[in-house]
Design a protein around this motif. Sequence first.
Motif, short mmCIF file in Angstrom:
data_model
loop_
_atom_site.label_atom_id
_atom_site.label_comp_id
_atom_site.label_asym_id
_atom_site.label_seq_id
_atom_site.Cartn_x
_atom_site.Cartn_y
_atom_site.Cartn_z
N LEU A 47 0.83 -1.21 0.00
CA LEU A 47 0.00 0.00 0.00
C LEU A 47 0.86 1.25 0.00
N ILE A 48 0.36 2.28 -0.65
CA ILE A 48 1.06 3.56 -0.63
C ILE A 48 0.26 4.54 0.23
N LEU A 49 0.96 5.15 1.17
CA LEU A 49 0.32 6.16 2.00
C LEU A 49 1.01 7.50 1.71
N PRO A 50 0.41 8.32 0.83
CA PRO A 50 1.08 9.56 0.45
C PRO A 50 1.07 10.59 1.58
N ILE A 51 2.13 11.39 1.62
CA ILE A 51 2.21 12.43 2.66
C ILE A 51 2.15 13.79 1.97
N TYR A 52 1.19 14.60 2.36
CA TYR A 52 1.04 15.94 1.81
C TYR A 52 1.27 16.98 2.90
N LYS A 53 1.66 18.16 2.47
CA LYS A 53 1.76 19.28 3.40
C LYS A 53 0.40 19.43 4.07
N LYS A 54 0.36 19.61 5.35
CA LYS A 54 -0.88 19.76 6.14
C LYS A 54 -1.77 18.51 6.10
N GLY A 55 -1.20 17.34 5.81
CA GLY A 55 -1.98 16.10 5.81
C GLY A 55 -2.01 15.47 7.20
N SER A 56 -2.59 14.25 7.30
CA SER A 56 -2.73 13.58 8.60
C SER A 56 -1.39 13.24 9.21
N PHE A 57 -0.43 12.87 8.37
CA PHE A 57 0.88 12.42 8.87
C PHE A 57 1.98 13.36 8.40
N LYS A 58 2.99 13.57 9.25
CA LYS A 58 4.23 14.18 8.79
C LYS A 58 5.17 13.02 8.44
N LEU A 70 2.91 17.36 -2.49
CA LEU A 70 3.27 15.98 -2.12
C LEU A 70 4.70 15.96 -1.57
N LEU A 71 4.85 15.38 -0.38
CA LEU A 71 6.18 15.37 0.26
C LEU A 71 6.86 14.00 0.13
N GLY A 72 6.10 13.01 -0.23
CA GLY A 72 6.65 11.65 -0.32
C GLY A 72 5.57 10.67 0.08
N SER A 73 5.98 9.47 0.47
CA SER A 73 4.96 8.48 0.89
C SER A 73 5.62 7.36 1.68
N GLY A 74 4.78 6.60 2.35
CA GLY A 74 5.23 5.37 2.99
C GLY A 74 4.65 4.22 2.21
N MET A 75 5.47 3.18 2.01
CA MET A 75 4.95 1.99 1.32
C MET A 75 5.00 0.85 2.32
N TYR A 76 3.88 0.22 2.59
CA TYR A 76 3.87 -0.81 3.63
C TYR A 76 2.94 -1.95 3.23
N SER A 77 2.99 -3.02 4.02
CA SER A 77 2.27 -4.25 3.62
C SER A 77 0.89 -4.36 4.22
N GLU A 78 -0.04 -4.73 3.40
CA GLU A 78 -1.37 -5.15 3.86
C GLU A 78 -1.74 -6.38 3.04
N TYR A 79 -2.81 -7.07 3.43
CA TYR A 79 -3.23 -8.25 2.67
C TYR A 79 -4.68 -8.05 2.25
N ARG A 80 -4.95 -8.31 0.98
CA ARG A 80 -6.32 -8.17 0.48
C ARG A 80 -7.00 -9.54 0.49
N THR A 81 -8.30 -9.55 0.73
CA THR A 81 -9.01 -10.83 0.68
C THR A 81 -10.35 -10.65 -0.01
N ASP A 82 -11.12 -11.72 -0.03
CA ASP A 82 -12.50 -11.66 -0.48
C ASP A 82 -13.29 -12.09 0.75
N ASP A 83 -13.91 -11.10 1.42
CA ASP A 83 -14.54 -11.37 2.72
C ASP A 83 -15.61 -12.46 2.67
N SER A 84 -16.47 -12.42 1.61
CA SER A 84 -17.55 -13.41 1.60
C SER A 84 -17.01 -14.81 1.28
N ARG A 85 -15.97 -14.89 0.45
CA ARG A 85 -15.41 -16.23 0.16
C ARG A 85 -14.68 -16.76 1.39
N LEU A 86 -14.02 -15.87 2.12
CA LEU A 86 -13.33 -16.33 3.32
C LEU A 86 -14.35 -16.90 4.32
N THR A 87 -15.46 -16.21 4.47
CA THR A 87 -16.53 -16.70 5.36
C THR A 87 -17.01 -18.08 4.90
#
Length: 546
Positions: A111-122, A165-182
């Motif tokens: 996942l990419i989490l972009p960082i902008y001036k005055k955004g949620s994250f520094k 745009l000041l940059g971004s963080g790239m980190y891991s998440e996992y995608r699924t199919d919720d109804s198939r998992l159930t």
Amino acid sequence: MFNRVDNQNLFNFHGRTKSLHENSDVLFDLIIIGGGITGAGICLDASSRGIKTLLIEKNDFASGTSSKSTKLIHGGLRYLKSLEFNLVRTVGQERAIAFKNAPHLIIPQKLILPIYKKGSFKKWQLRIALTVYDFLARVQKKEKKKILSSKATLEKEPSLKSTNLLGSGMYSEYRTDDSRLTLELIKTSLRFGALAFNYVEATDISKQNNTFVVTAKNCIDNRFTTLRCKQLVNATGPWTDDLREINFRQSKKKICLSKGVHIVLKHKDLPLKNPVYFDALERRMCFAIPRNNCTYVGTTDTIYTQSIKENPRATKNDVQYIIDSVNNHFNVPTISENNIISSWTGLRPLIYQKNKKTKELSRKDELIVDTNNMISIAGGKLTGFRIMAKKVTDLVCKNLRSNVKCKTHSIQLISSKNINESNLKKVKNDYINELLKYGLLWGEAENLFHTYGSNLGDIIELKKLKKFKTFIEAEALYCLKKESTITFVDFFERRTSRIHYSPEKNFDQAKLILPIFSKYLKLSKHKEKHLLEELFLHQQNLTHFK
Ligand code: FAD
């Protein structure tokens, strides 16, 4: 505790009707009401410990919140903001277990989490947060975070706006199919002797001596059956309090509902290369996730106080909020309501806390035991389903005086038979190559692998045996015979997700498979018409907002 039988052959229209009425005299150790991810997880845990278990679901499996999530098995980065370190640690570990047990269904994503001036994250805050996240969630070395410059961010994701745009963080998440998992959890529990019926509603509960008596309505033929058990679990998510009302709720805890909407756009309208976790309006965070030639975006988080007799629907305000957030953040031609090809709307069953807004409420799960000993479980996340199930089943076992320990951490889901992390690539390629021989495109074949996993072998066999011209016909018959599929909405929404990602094809495909449904379910012409109309209406509701 009891002799195990494999109940997979009862998991269809014919098996369920016969078996439901045959079981009215049986005393179950455990009945679970609710066939979302929570009930499905408990069903697998309990049955694999030898507990004689029955699950009933009033609609289709996963038709509640468990098909309406963002479909991420996450490490819980957002919980770091509220300093819920333990939650981050637990969900991170659970994610690793889920991937091990269902590698075809839990797909690693950067996942990419972009960082902008005055955004949620520094930038420095994000660097610290992602380092803590990698540590707590025990992220593997190859998947650890990266902090990117603004130039590198735009190379990875050219659709992002570049201003501020000041940059971004790239980190891991996992995608699924919720109804198939159930569904796969439920299918796996059938192997351990559990029974599970969709379209069976608990309409009344009473207690005679120490036995719970559940009045159950078969919603297909409107006949009532009485079911009995020693332990009763209420896993009805948003409906938790309704069932507790029937049951003379005594504990003061109650549920509070928060509505979450996602919209689906064509990939060409929001052509993301990676999932993006971005600042939406009002300082909330939103996900935009590319999938199957589409990109879905969400979610909203607003209090919901309307009746839950009907499915919740997205309003014009809900979708406009998401559209505005997209237009604000991405450098693409302006999106409007006309670009929406589908949507889904779910209700988070959260534990009520006085004076707190929905977005401030904890996503932690809680067990509620009312005076007659019915156990209710609510709150929590898709990601934490196994731990929630363990908590409930430990209590059920204690009450049943059994000391069998939980083993779900090492139970491979039935659709991941012979698939593991090390052979995943090879098995996937083998299946895809086999499917290409039938004229499917690579993307379609890949999608089928992630949908059915090793059960694709059965579908390929059916295609050959019945000499079907198209693959979808074999899929339809498989879903009817082996996945308790009863309506077109079951098939197009929860078995295959086609309703969301290729809605323009649904009607031609529905007509193609209608004779298969009709023959298997023994439908009259009138009922055939109803099946098609129901799909049409449902699809309309996903693209029309009031
Ligand atoms: P449900 O899935 O709602 O299941 C309850 C079932 O009980 C329903 O199917 C209902 O029909 C049935 N039922 C009700 N009454 C009766 C009755 N009388 N008889 C028989 N059956 C009955 N979690 C994550 O980990 N990752 C995410 O990305 C994520 N995203 C989310 C996004 C949104 C918008 C929302 C709303 C939630 C999200 N969640 C996520 C949370 C997660 O989806 C829920 O916690 C989870 O799906 C709840 O599952 P459940 O089984 O408790 O409830």
